[in-house]
Design an enzyme around this catalytic site. Structure first.
Site, PDB file in Angstrom:
ATOM      1  N   GLY A  16       0.814  -1.214   0.000  1.00  0.00           N
ATOM      2  CA  GLY A  16       0.000   0.000   0.000  1.00  0.00           C
ATOM      3  C   GLY A  16       0.847   1.262   0.000  1.00  0.00           C
ATOM      4  O   GLY A  16       2.070   1.218  -0.150  1.00  0.00           O
ATOM      5  N   ASP A  50       0.550  -8.841   2.106  1.00  0.00           N
ATOM      6  CA  ASP A  50      -0.495  -8.037   1.462  1.00  0.00           C
ATOM      7  C   ASP A  50      -1.538  -8.992   0.899  1.00  0.00           C
ATOM      8  O   ASP A  50      -1.265 -10.179   0.723  1.00  0.00           O
ATOM      9  CB  ASP A  50       0.104  -7.175   0.326  1.00  0.00           C
ATOM     10  CG  ASP A  50      -0.783  -5.974   0.000  1.00  0.00           C
ATOM     11  OD1 ASP A  50      -0.471  -4.862   0.460  1.00  0.00           O
ATOM     12  OD2 ASP A  50      -1.802  -6.158  -0.691  1.00  0.00           O
ATOM     13  N   TYR A  65     -14.438   6.470   7.717  1.00  0.00           N
ATOM     14  CA  TYR A  65     -12.999   6.378   7.960  1.00  0.00           C
ATOM     15  C   TYR A  65     -12.659   6.939   9.346  1.00  0.00           C
ATOM     16  O   TYR A  65     -11.921   6.328  10.124  1.00  0.00           O
ATOM     17  CB  TYR A  65     -12.286   7.167   6.868  1.00  0.00           C
ATOM     18  CG  TYR A  65     -10.789   7.186   6.908  1.00  0.00           C
ATOM     19  CD1 TYR A  65     -10.050   6.043   6.632  1.00  0.00           C
ATOM     20  CD2 TYR A  65     -10.091   8.371   7.169  1.00  0.00           C
ATOM     21  CE1 TYR A  65      -8.651   6.081   6.620  1.00  0.00           C
ATOM     22  CE2 TYR A  65      -8.708   8.417   7.151  1.00  0.00           C
ATOM     23  CZ  TYR A  65      -7.992   7.265   6.875  1.00  0.00           C
ATOM     24  OH  TYR A  65      -6.624   7.318   6.871  1.00  0.00           O
TER      25      TYR A  65
HETATM   26  N1  SER Z   1      -4.539  10.633   3.556  1.00  0.00           N
HETATM   27  C1  SER Z   1      -5.709  10.096   4.202  1.00  0.00           C
HETATM   28  C2  SER Z   1      -6.912  10.282   3.397  1.00  0.00           C
HETATM   29  O1  SER Z   1      -6.991  11.257   2.685  1.00  0.00           O
HETATM   30  C3  SER Z   1      -5.893  10.755   5.535  1.00  0.00           C
HETATM   31  O2  SER Z   1      -5.505   9.912   6.526  1.00  0.00           O
HETATM   32  O3  SER Z   1      -7.790   9.487   3.469  1.00  0.00           O
END
Ligand code: SER
Length: 314
Positions: A11, A34, A139
């Site tokens: 990733g 992965d 998230y």
């Molecule tokens: N870079 C990430 C995102 O934009 C933030 O943790 O989801």
């Protein structure tokens, strides 16, 4: 940290973290895992592993004799918003399996949280280490729950869990894919290939960012830190800079004067960005384990453009 297993090794962070760890601890002491096979051969041992398979994760870690797990496999913010149930299952299921594996095998543990763990009611400027966290994205919900779980495993089981809240990470090696801060990576690619970029994030939207070498060093420094000095265990605020799209464009223009920035705002990613802080305060990380960075916006831009020019020609 002597034998380290990394999940999500192909990733955005993992693909560079493994090289950094191999350099610090020896190639044979870093196991990359992965869900997919690498497209090109990678250095050091590799194992296909789906992080939602807890038994396999345990067995792979045990067979390798790992004493540390760095759990990087996760879906980023925009992808998680598009597929919230899948995000919950992958982000939380994977984390629980990694924590349980670490508990059963008594391993040191690292997983990243994010500026996404904050929400609209969080103070936007100099966001404190300990503050309101009521995120409005899947998230963010995953990240807050993850921070709490890592603290829980430390207090309840004495597991050596450590973590940071990363800002947007910028690198010329792996493309992020599915994040809200991705525009700040795409812009460098397009500056070189097209001389212009259409930003999906609106003018004036400030977000914290960091160049990947600083992020990797922060992981190693935190994991090596004297546990006696850590008042927080998890989710340290870390950041190197904050900027809005116009500022990164201005930095690029110092090298490519004809570069043009236009806007075509994506309402979903803009809403995510608007819910995040403008600039977080990393002083707890500085005080407790000496967090530091080497790249500001202009230093990062110079390095990104130089490295990407070589990469894209190749
Ligand atoms: N870079 C990430 C995102 O934009 C933030 O943790 O989801």
């Amino acid at each position: 940290m002597k034998k380290i297993m990394v999940t999500g090794a192909l990733g955005q962070i993992g693909s560079e973290l493994i090289g950094k760890l191999q350099k610090e601890y020896g190639e044979e002491n870093v196991l990359s895992t992965d869900i997919r096979q690498p497209l090109e051969p990678i250095a050091g041992p590799f194992q296909v592993l789906d992080v939602t398979d807890g038994k396999m994760m345990h067995d792979v870690a045990k067979d390798f004799g790992a004493d540390t797990i760095m759990h990087m496999a996760a879906l980023l913010s925009a992808k998680a918003e598009a597929e919230p149930l899948f995000a919950w299952n992958l982000n939380m299921g994977g984390l629980m399996n990694a924590l349980e594996t670490a508990r059963e095998l008594n391993m040191q543990f690292f997983t990243p949280s994010s500026i996404g763990a904050f929400g609209p009611s969080t103070p936007k400027l100099n966001t404190p280490q300990d503050t309101l966290q009521r995120p409005t994205t899947m998230y963010g919900v995953n990240k807050v729950a993850g921070e709490l779980l890592c603290d829980y495993y430390f207090h309840r089981f004495g597991l050596d869990t450590r973590g940071v809240r990363f800002p947007g990470l910028i690198s010329y090696v792996a493309q992020p894919g599915g994040g809200t801060t991705d525009y700040a990576v795409d812009i460098y690619y397009k500056a070189i290939t097209d001389g212009k970029y259409e930003s999906f994030i609106a003018e004036g939207t400030c977000m914290d960012m960091m160049y990947m070498p600083d992020a990797l060093q922060a992981i190693v420094d935190l994991m090596e830190a004297d546990p006696g000095k850590l008042m927080h265990r998890n989710a340290f605020n870390v950041t190197a800079m904050c900027f809005e799209p116009g500022e990164i464009a201005a930095s690029i223009k110092k090298h490519i004067p004809e570069f043009e920035l236009t806007y075509n705002v994506d309402p979903i990613r803009q809403a995510i960005a608007d819910s995040w802080p403008d600039h977080i305060d990393p002083s707890a990380a500085v005080a407790e384990w000496g967090f530091k960075t080497s790249y500001d916006l202009d230093a990062m831009t110079a390095d990104m453009l130089e490295k990407l020019k070589k990469k894209l020609k190749a």
